[in-house]
Design an enzyme around this catalytic site. Structure first.
Site, PDB file in Angstrom:
ATOM      1  N   CYS A  42      -6.037 -19.558 -56.996  1.00  9.53           N
ATOM      2  CA  CYS A  42      -6.755 -19.650 -58.266  1.00  9.53           C
ATOM      3  C   CYS A  42      -5.782 -19.567 -59.438  1.00  9.53           C
ATOM      4  CB  CYS A  42      -7.778 -18.522 -58.349  1.00  9.53           C
ATOM      5  SG  CYS A  42      -8.816 -18.568 -59.833  1.00  9.53           S
ATOM      6  N   ASP A  44      -6.188 -17.922 -62.034  1.00  7.66           N
ATOM      7  CA  ASP A  44      -6.314 -16.601 -62.661  1.00  7.66           C
ATOM      8  C   ASP A  44      -4.939 -15.959 -62.847  1.00  7.66           C
ATOM      9  OD1 ASP A  44      -6.804 -13.691 -62.989  1.00  7.66           O
ATOM     10  OD2 ASP A  44      -8.891 -14.236 -62.593  1.00  7.66           O
ATOM     11  N   ARG A  46      -4.080 -13.064 -63.079  1.00 10.36           N
ATOM     12  CA  ARG A  46      -3.895 -11.783 -62.388  1.00 10.36           C
ATOM     13  C   ARG A  46      -3.525 -11.958 -60.920  1.00 10.36           C
ATOM     14  NH1 ARG A  46      -9.808  -9.692 -63.603  1.00 10.36           N
ATOM     15  NH2 ARG A  46     -10.126 -11.871 -62.924  1.00 10.36           N
ATOM     16  N   HIS A  98      -9.895 -14.805 -54.550  1.00 12.74           N
ATOM     17  CA  HIS A  98      -9.848 -13.400 -54.948  1.00 12.74           C
ATOM     18  C   HIS A  98     -11.228 -12.945 -55.396  1.00 12.74           C
ATOM     19  CE1 HIS A  98      -9.867 -13.965 -59.431  1.00 12.74           C
ATOM     20  NE2 HIS A  98      -9.424 -15.151 -59.086  1.00 12.74           N
ATOM     21  N   CYS A 101     -13.515 -13.446 -59.113  1.00 12.24           N
ATOM     22  CA  CYS A 101     -13.085 -14.754 -59.623  1.00 12.24           C
ATOM     23  C   CYS A 101     -14.042 -15.250 -60.705  1.00 12.24           C
ATOM     24  CB  CYS A 101     -13.035 -15.754 -58.469  1.00 12.24           C
ATOM     25  SG  CYS A 101     -12.571 -17.431 -58.953  1.00 12.24           S
TER      26      CYS A 101
END
Length: 215
Positions: A42, A44, A46, A98, A101
């Protein structure tokens, strides 16, 4: 106008620190790229691939998009996959989702966000495919977590059914696919058990994994 010069300063400090601890690091890195792994994850911020599995630069080839989706019309993703498999000869493709998400959350909620709704339609298709499984769960939070897992499982199937992977397996190239999920709260990765190294193992493992997630 606001600047990002502080990022350049951090880059210089990082480079100096790396060279101080390993003077040959960058010259060695520049001379070759031979990762054993392709990470499809992803976007993302993080979820940084290298750091999560504690590999240095050069250790893992990476493709990221919102909600770690693999679509057969996405030439960007397919080009990365083809380069990784045919040129770099990676041995493992890791599809890594994750919990928490944002893309999966938006797809589950179904609230219009704009252009990205077209992309998240693929995640909604996963939810629709597994409606009965999701509806048996007690609350939205649990359902979203399970949808994050199911999305990984389905994307592993999509990877396996690409011409790139099918050709590699047909030619006897060692290539394994893996479905993992990452937990933001503690930084740990869980192997969902969705693995395949051939068309036969794919079908068997898919059935077993979905059945386990239905419990």
């Amino acid at each position: 106008m606001p600047t990002v010069n502080h990022l350049l300063d951090r880059n210089r400090a990082w480079s100096a620190a790396v060279r101080a601890s390993n003077p040959e690091f960058f010259s060695s890195l520049a001379s070759q790229q031979a990762p054993r792994y392709l990470w499809i994850g992803c976007s993302d911020s993080r979820v940084p691939a290298n750091e999560i599995v504690d590999l240095p630069p050069g250790g893992i080839f990476v493709h990221r998009n919102v909600a770690n989706v693999v679509v057969h019309t996405d030439l960007n993703c397919l080009s990365v996959l083809q380069f990784a498999v045919d040129v770099l000869k990676v041995e493992h493709v890791l599809v890594v989702g994750h919990y928490g998400c944002g893309g999966v959350h938006a797809a589950y909620q179904g609230k219009p966000l704009g252009l990205i709704d077209n992309w998240l339609r693929h995640v909604q298709d996963v939810a629709n495919k597994h409606t009965a499984l999701l509806e048996r769960l007690p609350d939205d939070g649990t359902r979203e977590d399970r949808l994050c897992e199911l999305n990984v499982v389905e994307q592993v199937v999509h990877v396996a059914r690409t011409t790139v992977v099918q050709d590699a397996w047909r030619n006897g190239q060692p290539l394994s696919l893996h479905g993992w999920i990452y937990k933001l709260h503690d930084g740990l990765v869980t192997d969902l058990g969705m693995e395949a190294e051939s068309p036969a193992t794919l079908e068997r493992c898919y059935a077993e994994t979905v059945a386990r997630l239905a419990l």
